[in-house]
Design an enzyme around this catalytic site. Structure first.
Site, mmCIF file in Angstrom:
data_model
loop_
_atom_site.group_PDB
_atom_site.id
_atom_site.type_symbol
_atom_site.label_atom_id
_atom_site.label_comp_id
_atom_site.label_asym_id
_atom_site.label_seq_id
_atom_site.Cartn_x
_atom_site.Cartn_y
_atom_site.Cartn_z
ATOM 1 N N HIS A 18 1.915 12.435 24.277
ATOM 2 C CA HIS A 18 2.740 12.846 23.132
ATOM 3 C C HIS A 18 4.204 12.972 23.556
ATOM 4 C CE1 HIS A 18 -1.175 14.806 21.513
ATOM 5 N NE2 HIS A 18 -0.931 13.743 20.772
ATOM 6 N N LYS A 42 -10.919 17.750 11.975
ATOM 7 C CA LYS A 42 -11.048 18.167 13.379
ATOM 8 C C LYS A 42 -11.159 19.677 13.474
ATOM 9 C CE LYS A 42 -8.292 14.409 15.309
ATOM 10 N NZ LYS A 42 -7.010 14.076 15.941
ATOM 11 N N ARG A 92 -1.697 3.803 20.496
ATOM 12 C CA ARG A 92 -2.039 3.480 21.886
ATOM 13 C C ARG A 92 -2.813 2.182 22.002
ATOM 14 N NH1 ARG A 92 -5.460 8.510 22.045
ATOM 15 N NH2 ARG A 92 -5.591 7.688 19.940
ATOM 16 N N SER A 130 -6.266 13.992 23.065
ATOM 17 C CA SER A 130 -6.438 15.443 23.202
ATOM 18 C C SER A 130 -7.914 15.819 23.355
ATOM 19 C CB SER A 130 -5.835 16.147 21.994
ATOM 20 O OG SER A 130 -4.450 15.906 21.952
HETATM 21 N N1 COA Z 1 -0.765 10.042 23.816
HETATM 22 C C1 COA Z 1 -1.913 10.668 23.879
HETATM 23 N N2 COA Z 1 -2.704 10.878 22.844
HETATM 24 C C2 COA Z 1 -2.277 10.463 21.661
HETATM 25 C C3 COA Z 1 -1.065 9.808 21.499
HETATM 26 C C4 COA Z 1 -0.296 9.599 22.645
HETATM 27 N N3 COA Z 1 0.859 8.996 22.616
HETATM 28 N N4 COA Z 1 -0.909 9.503 20.204
HETATM 29 C C5 COA Z 1 -1.996 9.939 19.580
HETATM 30 N N5 COA Z 1 -2.819 10.516 20.462
HETATM 31 C C6 COA Z 1 -4.144 11.069 20.198
HETATM 32 C C7 COA Z 1 -4.141 12.504 19.839
HETATM 33 O O1 COA Z 1 -4.222 13.328 20.981
HETATM 34 C C8 COA Z 1 -5.353 12.591 18.977
HETATM 35 O O2 COA Z 1 -6.491 12.668 19.790
HETATM 36 P P1 COA Z 1 -7.784 13.449 19.363
HETATM 37 O O3 COA Z 1 -8.338 12.732 18.157
HETATM 38 O O4 COA Z 1 -8.626 13.343 20.544
HETATM 39 O O5 COA Z 1 -7.351 14.856 19.026
HETATM 40 C C9 COA Z 1 -5.377 11.240 18.267
HETATM 41 O O6 COA Z 1 -4.705 10.373 19.111
HETATM 42 C C10 COA Z 1 -4.645 11.203 16.984
HETATM 43 O O7 COA Z 1 -4.392 12.423 16.574
HETATM 44 P P2 COA Z 1 -2.977 13.078 16.271
HETATM 45 O O8 COA Z 1 -1.828 12.277 16.687
HETATM 46 O O9 COA Z 1 -3.022 14.489 16.696
HETATM 47 O O10 COA Z 1 -2.990 12.942 14.800
HETATM 48 P P3 COA Z 1 -4.029 13.367 13.855
HETATM 49 O O11 COA Z 1 -4.613 12.094 13.415
HETATM 50 O O12 COA Z 1 -4.976 14.391 14.246
HETATM 51 O O13 COA Z 1 -3.012 14.036 12.840
HETATM 52 C C11 COA Z 1 -2.072 14.550 10.789
HETATM 53 C C12 COA Z 1 -3.089 13.743 11.570
HETATM 54 C C13 COA Z 1 -2.065 16.024 11.207
HETATM 55 C C14 COA Z 1 -0.688 13.973 10.982
HETATM 56 C C15 COA Z 1 -2.579 14.381 9.345
HETATM 57 O O14 COA Z 1 -3.886 14.870 9.246
HETATM 58 C C16 COA Z 1 -1.684 15.075 8.349
HETATM 59 O O15 COA Z 1 -0.660 14.544 7.980
HETATM 60 N N6 COA Z 1 -2.086 16.286 7.921
HETATM 61 C C17 COA Z 1 -1.307 17.065 6.948
HETATM 62 C C18 COA Z 1 -1.951 16.975 5.566
HETATM 63 C C19 COA Z 1 -1.705 15.635 4.915
HETATM 64 O O16 COA Z 1 -0.603 15.323 4.498
HETATM 65 N N7 COA Z 1 -2.765 14.824 4.817
HETATM 66 C C20 COA Z 1 -2.672 13.503 4.236
HETATM 67 C C21 COA Z 1 -2.237 12.479 5.255
HETATM 68 S S1 COA Z 1 -2.023 10.892 4.532
#
Ligand code: COA
Length: 163
Positions: A18, A42, A92, A130
C-alpha cells in the site's frame, strides 16, 4: 486548483505494498487522502481507529498525505464532499482487475466527475495482500518484510490479545 486524490481501502493492515502505491500517487497528486473504509464483505482484524493510528504512524514523514476514516456512506459521496476527482487504486495482477473495473464504473455512475487511477506497485508486492499477512502473522510467521515496524508491533499485540 490543487490536484487532490483519495486512496481508499480497508487497509487491514496497511502494508508496504500500500505504501508503494501511495508513494506513486504522491508523485502525481499534490494531496492524497488515505481513506480507511469498511468492505462489507470482509471481517476486519483491526478497528477503523486502530487502522487509522497505524497508517498515520507509517506516513508520518511524508508530506501531502492525510488519513481519514469513512465510517458510513458511499465512497463516491465522500470524494465529492472533499473535492477529490481522482480515486487511486493499486492493481497487482490481472485477477484484481475485474473487481476494480466494476467498482470504478459504479463510482463513476455515482459521481460522474470522478476518475479512478490504477497504479501498479513494485513487482515484489504482487503476492502481498492484507489477508495473507494477517494469516501468516497470527500463526506466528515472520511478516516483517511486508509491513512497517509499527504495524508489526500492532499485529503482535493483537496476537497476544487473541491468545
Ligand atoms: N499491495 C498489497 N496489497 C494490496 C495492494 C498493494 N499495492 N493493493 C491492494 N492490495 C490488497 C489489499 O491488502 C486487500 O487484500 P485483502 O483482500 O487480503 O484484504 C485487497 O488487495 C484489496 O483490498 P483493498 O485495497 O483493501 O480494497 P478493498 O477491496 O477491501 O476496499 C473499498 C474496498 C473499501 C474501497 C470499498 O469497499 C468501498 O469503497 N467501500 C465504501 C462503501 C462504498 O462506496 N461501496 C461501494 C463501492 S463501488
Amino acid at each position: 486548483m490543487k490536484q487532490k486524490a483519495i486512496y481508499p481501502g480497508t487497509f487491514d493492515p496497511f502494508t508496504n505494498g500500500h505504501l508503494d502505491v501511495l508513494e506513486r500517487a504522491l508523485n502525481i497528486f499534490e494531496e492524497v487522502i488515505v481513506v480507511i473504509a469498511e468492505n462489507c464483505q470482509k471481517h476486519a482484524l483491526f478497528t477503523l481507529e486502530e487502522r487509522k493510528t497505524m497508517t498515520n504512524e507509517v506516513i508520518c514523514d511524508y508530506t501531502g498525505v492525510t488519513v481519514e476514516v469513512l465510517r458510513k456512506g458511499l465512497l463516491a459521496d465522500y470524494a465529492r464532499q472533499v473535492g477529490a476527482r481522482s480515486i487511486v487504486r493499486g492493481v497487482r495482477q490481472v485477477k484484481d482487475f475485474e473487481y476494480e473495473f466494476q467498482m470504478s464504473l459504479l463510482n463513476r455512475q455515482l459521481y460522474p466527475e470522478v476518475t479512478t487511477v490504477f497504479l501498479m506497485p513494485n513487482v515484489k508486492y504482487t503476492y502481498v495482500a492484507s489477508s495473507i499477512i494477517k494469516e501468516v502473522a497470527m500463526l506466528g510467521g515472520d511478516v516483517s518484510k511486508f509491513v512497517h515496524p509499527c504495524v508489526l508491533e500492532m499485529i503482535h499485540q493483537k496476537r497476544e490479545e487473541q491468545n
